[in-house]
Write a protein that holds these residues in place. Structure first.
Motif, short mmCIF file in Angstrom:
data_model
loop_
_atom_site.label_atom_id
_atom_site.label_comp_id
_atom_site.label_asym_id
_atom_site.label_seq_id
_atom_site.Cartn_x
_atom_site.Cartn_y
_atom_site.Cartn_z
N THR A 10 46.20 39.61 47.27
CA THR A 10 45.43 39.92 48.42
C THR A 10 45.25 38.80 49.41
O THR A 10 45.61 38.56 50.35
N ALA B 88 38.22 42.93 42.59
CA ALA B 88 37.61 42.90 43.86
C ALA B 88 37.22 41.51 44.10
O ALA B 88 37.44 40.92 45.22
N TYR C 218 39.45 39.28 56.94
CA TYR C 218 38.80 40.55 56.41
C TYR C 218 39.50 41.79 56.80
O TYR C 218 39.69 42.63 56.08
N SER D 20 46.92 37.31 53.01
CA SER D 20 46.02 37.40 54.01
C SER D 20 45.87 36.03 54.65
O SER D 20 45.88 36.04 55.88
N SER E 202 42.88 41.67 54.72
CA SER E 202 42.74 41.98 53.31
C SER E 202 42.09 43.12 53.00
O SER E 202 42.52 43.82 51.96
N SER E 203 41.32 43.84 53.99
CA SER E 203 40.98 45.15 53.88
C SER E 203 42.19 46.08 53.87
O SER E 203 42.38 47.08 52.89
N THR F 52 44.09 45.72 50.70
CA THR F 52 43.41 46.49 49.54
C THR F 52 43.43 48.02 49.43
O THR F 52 43.78 48.47 48.45
N SER G 136 39.01 39.95 48.17
CA SER G 136 38.52 41.10 48.86
C SER G 136 37.14 40.91 49.17
O SER G 136 36.74 41.63 50.30
#
Length: 266
Positions: free
Chosen positions: A217, A188, A64, A221, A67-68, A71, A193
């Protein structure tokens, strides 16, 4: 000389970000909200479990955070909004008379914004790791680190192309708000994400591998936490092919729709 023009555009937009520091603060706080939500959600899901779909809690939270980070690096949504607004108010002509390629201008614009935020988001991500006391998992094979970097750059370029194309649709449809809303919500989800795509049905994953969003993404990741190493080569090939196809679509769209622009607003 041609490259120098785009470097100057890049520098201008780095300076522009310094003038709008409030936006950066809001985006950093938004990333905190996402990670906090993920921490609470997955902490509850992992209660009494060591693994979920092959993820430990540490690897899930690491996913997370990465990926954040990726993003937030994608600033291309501003490209479609800028183009749409300029076409609608009749000021898009300023880009048509500049001695640079219009798409090249907007790509350089995004690069300037990305470079400014790159360091900020990296530092922020590191801080969040310490705040939430996450046992961060970062295990890419040193031999494929360069490949991961290229994959990330291709993903950013594809998203810039996509948003540039959607912006150009304003030349025909005038209002593209619905297109942008669908794109934002769909991207998204399909980029992983919201949740890692590996949690979805296997047949859905096979379908997604034929489309570029899987590689924007989600795959970078997963590679950065040491998983799906065998998919890097295919990811580079598929994403490159989609960039070529979308570039051809952009060229045809521009040639067909640019004559509809009268430069006087609506």
């Amino acid at each position: 000389m041609g490259l120098r023009k785009y470097l100057e555009i890049l520098k201008i937009f780095i300076k522009t970000q310094l003038a709008w520091r409030g936006d950066s603060v809001i985006q950093i706080l938004f990333s905190l909200t996402r990670i906090l939500f993920a921490s609470l959600l997955w902490g509850t899901i992992f209660a009494g479990r060591d693994e979920v779909a092959g993820f430990t809690l540490s690897s899930m939270m690491s996913y997370y955070i990465i990926s954040s980070f990726l993003t937030q690096l994608d600033m291309s949504s501003k490209v479609s909004m800028e183009i749409s607004q300029r076409i609608r108010n009749g000021t898009f002509s300023k880009y048509m008379v500049l001695p640079v390629n219009i798409q090249g201008y907007f790509v350089a614009m995004e690069m300037g914004m990305v470079l400014f935020h790159l360091i900020i988001y990296f530092i922020t991500s590191v801080i969040w790791v310490f705040i939430f006391r996450i046992r961060f998992v970062f295990a890419p094979d040193p031999a494929i680190v360069a490949g991961i970097g290229i994959l990330i750059l291709l993903g950013l370029f594809f998203m810039a192309q996509l948003n540039y194309y959607l912006g150009l649709l304003t030349l025909k449809y005038e209002e593209i708000g619905l297109f942008l809303m669908i794109k934002d919500n769909l991207v998204a989800f399909v980029t992983g994400s919201i949740i890692p795509l590996t949690l979805l049905p296997e047949h859905f994953l096979w379908i997604m591998k034929a489309f570029p969003f899987y590689y924007v993404t989600y795959l970078p990741s997963m590679l950065l936490i040491g998983r799906l190493k065998g998919e890097l080569g295919m990811g580079l090939l598929v994403l490159f092919c989609w960039c070529v196809v979308l570039q051809a679509i952009i060229h045809v769209t521009w040639q067909n729709y640019r004559i509809k622009y009268d430069g006087v607003g609506i």
